[in-house]
Write an enzyme that holds these catalytic residues in place. Structure first.
Site, short mmCIF file in Angstrom:
data_model
loop_
_atom_site.label_atom_id
_atom_site.label_comp_id
_atom_site.label_asym_id
_atom_site.label_seq_id
_atom_site.Cartn_x
_atom_site.Cartn_y
_atom_site.Cartn_z
N CYS A 109 71.94 97.19 34.93
CA CYS A 109 71.70 96.03 35.79
C CYS A 109 72.66 96.03 36.98
CB CYS A 109 71.82 94.73 35.00
SG CYS A 109 73.44 94.48 34.24
N HIS A 156 75.66 84.43 38.39
CA HIS A 156 74.65 84.70 39.41
C HIS A 156 75.34 85.33 40.62
CE1 HIS A 156 70.53 83.73 40.23
NE2 HIS A 156 70.81 83.12 41.36
N ASN A 184 71.95 82.16 48.28
CA ASN A 184 71.45 82.46 46.95
C ASN A 184 70.20 83.32 47.13
OD1 ASN A 184 70.34 82.56 44.44
ND2 ASN A 184 70.15 80.34 44.15
#
EC number: 3.4.22.52
Length: 705
Positions: A108, A265, A289
């Site tokens: 990831c 995040h 974001n």
């Protein structure tokens, strides 16, 4: 011993790099595979490309979790995209973050980096070249450009991808007909040996390999006082900035805070501005974001009352430049809410906007080799000094109007090479770091010196890496007054072998170079003696061994030397070999007879006695052998100064498995060095530092040497 072919390949690579090979517009062809030539061959022959350098099969998948007998790889089939969908596409509607969905591989970190790359189209297409398609001139071959340890490499792959039950096993796109991300992952797996080698890593590792930049990581709970200044300068340089909130448990992943920030995040930092708020200066930071619509609801968020208390022109300027998913917050709130900040500083070749200020960049390659340059950290005072050393000359102080300190900012980044590839054979990341010392007055202005043990025993470092850590790279930004400094990169423990690159980024122009000895030999004039100068006892011994012709052969020399050396019980030695004795005869034989006369043997014997004195001086523990770490000093005492690369070759050739050097190997090394230096000087009569020879002369030298 390092094979000669390996040395020749390294020399060739250094020459190519000096010619610009490895820069982004002239990438190295990985494994010598030429994308255009291979593609043309396939088109002309009407075949689809199959990569012989990374065959679609079990070894490409992995060695343990993804090994040949693993349940995860049972039933895997390698298929081309045309076997999976009717109308495969390389990229559909531009590359976006939804093109990257994780599969059955713990990479990831890599996929997050690829996802961030999609936000910058210019950087993306440095990695994913234009003009690739499953329609026009399709030949089952694709290529990607990835930065690897100081150079860009062009990696070719075929489009056979691992599948299970008709679906891609690893990364895939939400758009099921799109395959650019799966092929990029395959190219990265090829670079690192197999897919399994990609498991586990840091997003900054991927950032660097897709930009050639250098990453810094900051724990915002222990941030430096000038953190705002660091962020502002990074944005001015066009750096990529990411921030995140730490997760403390599995339940925290993607959990939303009271003011709508998402834990675990990846956010981007896109601007840093000062505004006049109620008569006082307020620092604001703009956050993006990239993945979702959840936005900060605290002070300075969209529609908050703070915007009513600043100059309308400031408000209009700051809010007009906003994009979807972006929001402002105060720098104080940013430091309180976020846990980590990652900065990927781009190198000048990755920056295209002229208004951006730029780092000045220097890149050096080095190696840690057991017995010669792997000295470990400062905790190992006996060997720390043998690590490679690099000098930085900081010439100008920073241009910071609000900063009264006379200081120069620079960033040091130490990266170990190819460690992922070593996982297949049980290797992994070493624990690495570096220390920075001020150059002593007597060594200033010189590059041809390697600071010795005594210097490091007497002097403290002026700066060092925050920690020694087992990551691919450790980097730190440092501020020191103008002057000359040396950086000493090392593993934490001695004797650990690895290749590394050291990158130095300075705000202002600086001089940076490897600090190393200039190769030289203090060769005394050949000793002038006659038979009348030789003692009778020596003559009698020689006559008994030489026989009537008064000359000794290589075989007789071996007998004499080993008989004499055997009397020295304090020396550990296997005795002189026939090859060693041939080298000695080659050094001393002036008439080409391949035999030594009385005078020639006397001169050789005098050399060996003087070398014995030096050997005993550096046999510090009186064990009868010398540590290879002391070899450098012993060779200097004998008149030879060598650089790091040559010391590595010397130790590889003449030291034993425990990095010890016995007397016969020490003598053999000195004989070899003297022979090579004398031959070179005979061919370089004008003292230019370059010798020219034809093929016959070259073969005579190498065969006889």
């Amino acid at each position: 011993m390092m094979p000669f072919g390996g040395i020749a390949a390294r020399l060739q690579r250094d020459r190519l790099r000096a010619e610009g090979v490895g820069e982004h517009n002239n990438a190295v062809k990985y494994l010598n595979q030429d994308y255009e030539a291979l593609k043309q061959e396939c088109i002309e022959s009407g075949t689809l490309f199959r990569d012989p350098q990374f065959p679609a099969g079990p070894t490409a998948l992995g060695f343990k979790e993804l090994g040949p007998y693993s349940s995860k790889t049972r039933g895997v089939e390698w298929k081309r995209p045309s076997e999976l969908v009717d109308d495969p596409q390389f990229i559909v509607g531009g590359a976006t973050r939804t093109d990257i969905c994780q599969g059955a591989l713990g990479d990831c970190w890599l996929l997050a980096a690829i996802g961030s790359l999609t936000l910058n189209e210019e950087l993306l297409h440095r990695v994913v070249p234009h003009g690739q398609s499953f329609q026009e001139d399709y030949a089952g071959i694709f290529h990607f450009q990835i930065w690897q340890f100081g150079e860009w490499v062009d990696v070719v792959v075929d489009d056979l991808l691992p599948t299970k039950d008709g679906e891609l096993l690893f990364v895939h796109s939400a758009e099921c007909t799109e395959f650019w991300s799966a092929l990029l992952e395959k190219a990265y797996a090829k670079l690192n040996g197999c897919y399994e080698s990609l498991s586990g890593g840091s997003t900054t590792e991927g950032f660097e390999d897709f930009t050639g930049g250098v990453a810094e990581m900051y724990d915002l709970k222990r941030a430096p006082r000038n953190m705002g200044h660091i962020i502002r300068k990074a944005l001015e340089r066009g750096s990529l900035l990411g921030c995140s909130i730490d997760i403390t448990s599995a339940f925290d992943m993607e959990a939303v805070t009271f003011k709508k920030l998402v834990k675990g995040h990846a956010y981007s930092v896109t601007a840093f501005k000062d505004v006049n708020y109620r008569g006082q200066q307020e620092q604001l930071i703009r956050i993006r974001n990239p993945w979702g619509q959840v936005e900060w609801t605290g002070a300075w968020s969209d529609g908050s009352s703070e915007w009513d208390n600043i100059d309308p022109s400031d408000r209009e300027e700051l809010q007009l430049k906003m994009e979807d998913g972006e929001f402002w917050m105060s720098f104080r709130d940013f430091m309180r809410e976020f846990s980590r900040l990652e900065i990927c500083n781009l190198t000048p070749d990755a920056l295209t906007k002229d208004e951006l200020s730029r780092w000045h960049t220097q890149v050096f390659e080095g190696t840690w080799r057991r017995g010669s340059t792997a000295g470990g950290c400062r905790n190992n005072p006996a060997t720390f000094w043998i690590n490679p050393q690099f000098k930085i000359k900081l010439l100008e102080e920073d241009d910071d109007p609000g900063d009264d300190e006379v200081a120069c900012s620079f960033l040091v980044a130490l990266m170990q090479k190819h460690r992922r590839r070593e996982r297949r054979v049980g290797g992994d990341m070493h624990t690495i770091g570096f220390a920075v010392y001020e150059v002593p007055e007597e060594a200033q202005g010189s590059q041809n010196v390697h600071l010795k043990k005594d210097f490091f025993l007497r002097n403290q470092s002026r700066a060092r890496s925050e920690t020694f850590i087992n990551l691919r790279e450790v980097s730190n930004q440092i501020r020191l007054p103008p002057g000359e400094y040396i950086v000493v990169p090392s593993t934490f423990e001695p004797h650990k072998e690895a290749d590394f690159i050291l990158r130095v980024f300075t705000e202002k122009q600086s001089d940076t170079a490897e600090l190393d000895e200039e190769i030289s030999a203090d060769l005394a004039d050949e000793e002038e003696i006659t038979e009348d100068d030789i003692e009778d006892g020596f003559k009698n011994m020689f006559q008994q061994l030489a026989g009537e012709d008064m000359e000794i052969s290589v075989f007789e020399l071996k007998t004499i030397l080993n008989r004499v050396i055997a009397r020295h019980k304090d020396l550990k030695t296997d005795g002189f070999s026939l090859d060693s004795c041939r080298n000695m005869v080659n050094l001393m034989d002036k008439d080409g007879s391949a035999r030594l006369g009385l005078v020639e043997f006397q001169i050789l014997w005098n050399k060996i006695r003087s070398w014995l004195t030096i050997f005993r001086q550096y046999d510090l523990d009186k064990s009868g052998t010398m540590s290879s770490y002391e070899m450098r000093m012993a060779l200097e005492s004998a008149g030879f100064k060598l650089n790091n690369k040559l010391h590595q070759v010397v130790v590889a050739r003449y030291a034993d498995a425990e990095t010890g050097v016995d007397f016969d190997n020490f003598v053999c090394c000195l004989v070899k060095l003297e022979t090579m230096f004398r031959f070179f000087h005979s061919m370089d009569r004008d003292g230019t530092g370059t010798a020219v020879m034809n093929l016959a002369e070259w073969l005579l030298l190498t065969m006889c040497g």
